[in-house]
Design a protein around this motif. Structure first.
Motif, mmCIF file in Angstrom:
data_model
loop_
_atom_site.group_PDB
_atom_site.id
_atom_site.type_symbol
_atom_site.label_atom_id
_atom_site.label_comp_id
_atom_site.label_asym_id
_atom_site.label_seq_id
_atom_site.Cartn_x
_atom_site.Cartn_y
_atom_site.Cartn_z
ATOM 1 N N GLU A 162 0.863 -1.174 0.000
ATOM 2 C CA GLU A 162 0.000 0.000 0.000
ATOM 3 C C GLU A 162 0.902 1.227 0.000
ATOM 4 O OE1 GLU A 162 -3.854 0.506 2.346
ATOM 5 O OE2 GLU A 162 -2.472 1.808 3.449
ATOM 6 N N VAL A 163 0.736 2.084 -1.006
ATOM 7 C CA VAL A 163 1.611 3.242 -1.192
ATOM 8 C C VAL A 163 0.786 4.518 -1.139
ATOM 9 C CG1 VAL A 163 3.201 4.407 -2.774
ATOM 10 C CG2 VAL A 163 3.241 1.909 -2.577
ATOM 11 N N LEU A 173 9.245 23.077 -8.692
ATOM 12 C CA LEU A 173 8.380 22.019 -9.211
ATOM 13 C C LEU A 173 7.661 21.282 -8.090
ATOM 14 C CD1 LEU A 173 10.747 20.425 -11.886
ATOM 15 C CD2 LEU A 173 8.858 22.017 -12.283
ATOM 16 N N LEU A 174 6.524 20.686 -8.420
ATOM 17 C CA LEU A 174 5.859 19.796 -7.478
ATOM 18 C C LEU A 174 6.682 18.523 -7.325
ATOM 19 C CD1 LEU A 174 2.057 20.022 -8.413
ATOM 20 C CD2 LEU A 174 3.332 21.308 -6.689
ATOM 21 N N CYS A 175 6.778 18.058 -6.100
ATOM 22 C CA CYS A 175 7.553 16.865 -5.797
ATOM 23 C C CYS A 175 6.856 16.126 -4.677
ATOM 24 C CB CYS A 175 8.973 17.264 -5.381
ATOM 25 S SG CYS A 175 10.081 15.877 -5.032
ATOM 26 N N TYR A 176 7.129 14.831 -4.580
ATOM 27 C CA TYR A 176 6.391 13.994 -3.641
ATOM 28 C C TYR A 176 7.322 13.061 -2.877
ATOM 29 C CZ TYR A 176 2.714 15.859 -6.468
ATOM 30 O OH TYR A 176 1.895 16.755 -7.132
ATOM 31 N N GLY A 177 7.012 12.899 -1.600
ATOM 32 C CA GLY A 177 7.560 11.812 -0.819
ATOM 33 C C GLY A 177 6.542 10.685 -0.828
ATOM 34 N N LEU A 178 6.843 9.595 -0.147
ATOM 35 C CA LEU A 178 5.883 8.497 -0.132
ATOM 36 C C LEU A 178 6.136 7.551 1.014
ATOM 37 C CD1 LEU A 178 6.873 5.721 -2.592
ATOM 38 C CD2 LEU A 178 8.058 7.888 -2.704
ATOM 39 N N ALA A 179 5.080 6.850 1.372
ATOM 40 C CA ALA A 179 5.151 5.764 2.348
ATOM 41 C C ALA A 179 4.772 4.475 1.647
ATOM 42 C CB ALA A 179 4.215 6.028 3.520
ATOM 43 N N VAL A 180 5.557 3.423 1.895
ATOM 44 C CA VAL A 180 5.306 2.088 1.345
ATOM 45 C C VAL A 180 5.089 1.158 2.524
ATOM 46 C CG1 VAL A 180 6.195 0.205 -0.071
ATOM 47 C CG2 VAL A 180 6.832 2.578 -0.614
ATOM 48 N N GLU A 181 3.922 0.539 2.596
ATOM 49 C CA GLU A 181 3.592 -0.332 3.719
ATOM 50 C C GLU A 181 3.175 -1.715 3.227
ATOM 51 O OE1 GLU A 181 1.463 1.607 7.093
ATOM 52 O OE2 GLU A 181 1.079 3.189 5.615
ATOM 53 N N ALA A 187 5.382 -3.843 7.885
ATOM 54 C CA ALA A 187 6.627 -3.129 7.610
ATOM 55 C C ALA A 187 6.331 -1.829 6.876
ATOM 56 C CB ALA A 187 7.565 -3.999 6.787
ATOM 57 N N LYS A 188 7.104 -0.791 7.190
ATOM 58 C CA LYS A 188 6.865 0.518 6.575
ATOM 59 C C LYS A 188 8.179 1.194 6.198
ATOM 60 C CE LYS A 188 4.521 4.971 7.272
ATOM 61 N NZ LYS A 188 3.633 5.761 8.175
ATOM 62 N N LEU A 189 8.241 1.641 4.946
ATOM 63 C CA LEU A 189 9.338 2.432 4.411
ATOM 64 C C LEU A 189 8.803 3.810 4.077
ATOM 65 C CD1 LEU A 189 12.168 2.858 2.995
ATOM 66 C CD2 LEU A 189 11.052 1.951 0.917
ATOM 67 N N SER A 190 9.487 4.869 4.527
ATOM 68 C CA SER A 190 9.109 6.235 4.167
ATOM 69 C C SER A 190 10.271 6.908 3.452
ATOM 70 C CB SER A 190 8.725 7.053 5.392
ATOM 71 O OG SER A 190 7.509 6.606 5.951
ATOM 72 N N LEU A 191 9.951 7.665 2.415
ATOM 73 C CA LEU A 191 10.937 8.467 1.694
ATOM 74 C C LEU A 191 10.509 9.921 1.774
ATOM 75 C CD1 LEU A 191 10.752 5.569 0.106
ATOM 76 C CD2 LEU A 191 12.193 6.738 -1.549
#
Length: 293
Positions: A162-163, A173-181, A187-191
């Motif tokens: 789930e992202v 510019l528009l830019c995005y971070g994200l969470a990957v779960e 488990a969770k990865l955040s950028l």
């Protein structure tokens, strides 16, 4: 969830082409202490016996589904995949349209048969297109690429994860971070994405409590004196957490990690401007590091 840091450098990487600064020389011919630290972190030692930070990209493998998700397409795509011997992506995400995060997409020609690329659907006032629309128009010739627009703050499924994309602060510019779960294991990865320290509370909430945070920390705070705009987002002691307006300092990245309650943090998008005596210290990442979450 296995996370491989394919590229941990900024737009020029380290060593930088044509540069003989102390940091680039130390990357080409590192001291034994640097090599030992690299081995301990699982980083890649180059054929020449050095270490490196190529342009940014992260590979996330789902062991349950045997699928791989690629976050950003580094111009060093070919080198990274040959070097790390990770599977080609089943799906991918692009955080923004700067060349060091996008221009490796062309490497997919004749390598993949069908690749879904996820990107934000918000229209950028600077380009009058969303990231998704820019990718679709710039890579119209790649028939095997399908772009799927995604709305920030609305979770979507990819590769069994789930992202959630979150807006960050990377002008103009528009830019995005994200969470990957991983919904099965938790488990969770955040950028953080390429960003200043000025993330909104809503974005911070999505990124919070990761097992691993990959945080943009382009230079140490003391180098802000060399930026035409200096530093911003100062802490209570006057230390700048943003270098200029577009990237966090090392100190900003660590402050964000504390704000988000990150269990483990690796600083990425690192420039060769770090002094050599600081450039390979913890928690600055190197290419090839792998983490099992």
């Amino acid at each position: 969830m296995q996370v491989t840091l394919l590229g941990t450098g900024d737009t020029t990487g380290t060593p930088t082409v044509g540069c003989d600064c102390d940091t680039c020389q130390a990357a080409r011919d590192p001291e034994e202490g640097v090599l030992q630290r690299a081995r301990e972190q699982g980083a890649t030692i180059t054929a020449g016996g050095g270490v490196e930070r190529t342009r940014f990209s992260v590979h996330v493998h789902n062991e349950r589904t045997d699928e791989s998700l690629l976050i950003d397409f580094s111009p060093d795509f070919r080198q990274q995949f040959l070097r790390e011997d990770v599977p080609l992506p089943d799906e991918a995400i692009i955080t923004h349209i700067h060349f060091d995060h996008l221009d490796g997409l062309g490497n997919c020609f004749r390598l993949v048969d069908d690749l879904t690329v996820h990107a934000a659907d918000e229209t950028d006032p600077e380009t009058d297109k969303s990231v998704a629309e820019t990718v679709e128009s710039d890579y119209y010739y790649l028939d095997q690429i399908g772009v799927t627009p995604q709305t920030p703050f609305e979770p979507f499924e990819t590769c069994g994860f789930e992202v959630t994309l979150v807006p960050v602060d990377h002008p103009p510019l528009l830019c995005y971070g994200l969470a990957v779960e991983d919904p099965e294991t938790g488990a969770k990865l955040s950028l953080s994405g390429d960003t200043s320290y000025g993330l909104s509370e809503q974005s911070r909430e999505v990124l919070s409590d990761p097992d691993l945070l990959l945080a943009d920390g382009i230079v140490p705070a003391h180098l802000c004196e060399y930026h035409p705009m200096g530093g911003t987002h100062h802490d209570d002691e006057g230390v700048p957490r943003t270098f200029g307006t577009k990237h966090m300092t090392r100190e900003g990245a660590l402050a964000l990690a504390e704000d988000l309650n990150a269990e483990q943090t690796r600083i990425v998008h690192i420039a060769h401007y770090y002094p050599a005596e600081e450039a390979f210290e913890q928690p600055l990442a190197l290419d090839g590091e792998r983490y099992d979450l």
